[in-house]
Enzyme design. Sequence first.
Site, PDB file in Angstrom:
ATOM      1  N   HIS A  71      30.038  -3.298 -11.382  1.00 59.09           N
ATOM      2  CA  HIS A  71      30.471  -4.552 -10.760  1.00 59.09           C
ATOM      3  C   HIS A  71      31.992  -4.675 -10.828  1.00 59.09           C
ATOM      4  O   HIS A  71      32.637  -5.085  -9.847  1.00 59.09           O
ATOM      5  CB  HIS A  71      29.815  -5.748 -11.449  1.00 59.09           C
ATOM      6  N   TYR A  72      32.550  -4.312 -11.957  1.00 58.71           N
ATOM      7  CA  TYR A  72      34.010  -4.335 -12.141  1.00 58.71           C
ATOM      8  C   TYR A  72      34.689  -3.419 -11.126  1.00 58.71           C
ATOM      9  O   TYR A  72      35.662  -3.805 -10.463  1.00 58.71           O
ATOM     10  CB  TYR A  72      34.345  -3.911 -13.568  1.00 58.71           C
ATOM     11  N   LEU A  73      34.177  -2.200 -10.985  1.00 58.90           N
ATOM     12  CA  LEU A  73      34.765  -1.251 -10.043  1.00 58.90           C
ATOM     13  C   LEU A  73      34.614  -1.740  -8.601  1.00 58.90           C
ATOM     14  O   LEU A  73      35.495  -1.530  -7.768  1.00 58.90           O
ATOM     15  CB  LEU A  73      34.116   0.123 -10.209  1.00 58.90           C
TER      16      LEU A  73
END
Length: 212
Positions: free
Chosen positions: A125-127
């Site tokens: 999700h961060y990426l």
Amino acid sequence: MRVLIVGANGNIGRRLIQQMASGPHQSQAMIRDPKQAAELRQLGADATVVADLEDDIQTALDGCDAIIFTAGSGGKGGAEKTDAVDRDGAIAVIDAAQKAGIERFVMVSSMGADTPEQGPEGLQHYLGAKQAADNHLRQSDLRYTIVRPGTLSDEAGSGRVEIANDLGRHGTVPRDDVATVLLQVLDANNTWGKQFELLSGTSSVSAAVAAI
């Protein structure tokens, strides 16, 4: 050149301020908490400005000639915080830069941001948020550079790095060296409109940046 550092109180931002203190450029540290101002000035910040990425940040850009975006949730704080900082916050700063007529923008992204679905499950999700911000920057009319370091470490910087559009390997890089690369990139016209991955290596920072 006055440079707005977004994420100035973070691990890379603080190192960036320290390194800029001995150089030709002035740093304007963007902070959320006014109590952080005194310490950042001690580190070498020429000015501080209070603003929140989750609110209106337009006035924080006043008087600046360039922006280095180093803010990031690091995948912590849940999906909502990641979206607010790494995606929506970055996009807001990009849009504000264009509105303010600031042309130079250096983005600290992450290795793997182009293929978030291939990253570790806990970082996907961060990426993805980083990918969205990078895409927005690429579609802007800014003179951008996207820097994608590998796993960050607190080891002392060596001044030796490896840079390429696709390094084809994973690895680490000290935050000290990331800050050094950001400063080199800031004045390097050959990095306009480009992105690259960054790991520890054998080339000097100046040689690696010049070869981009």
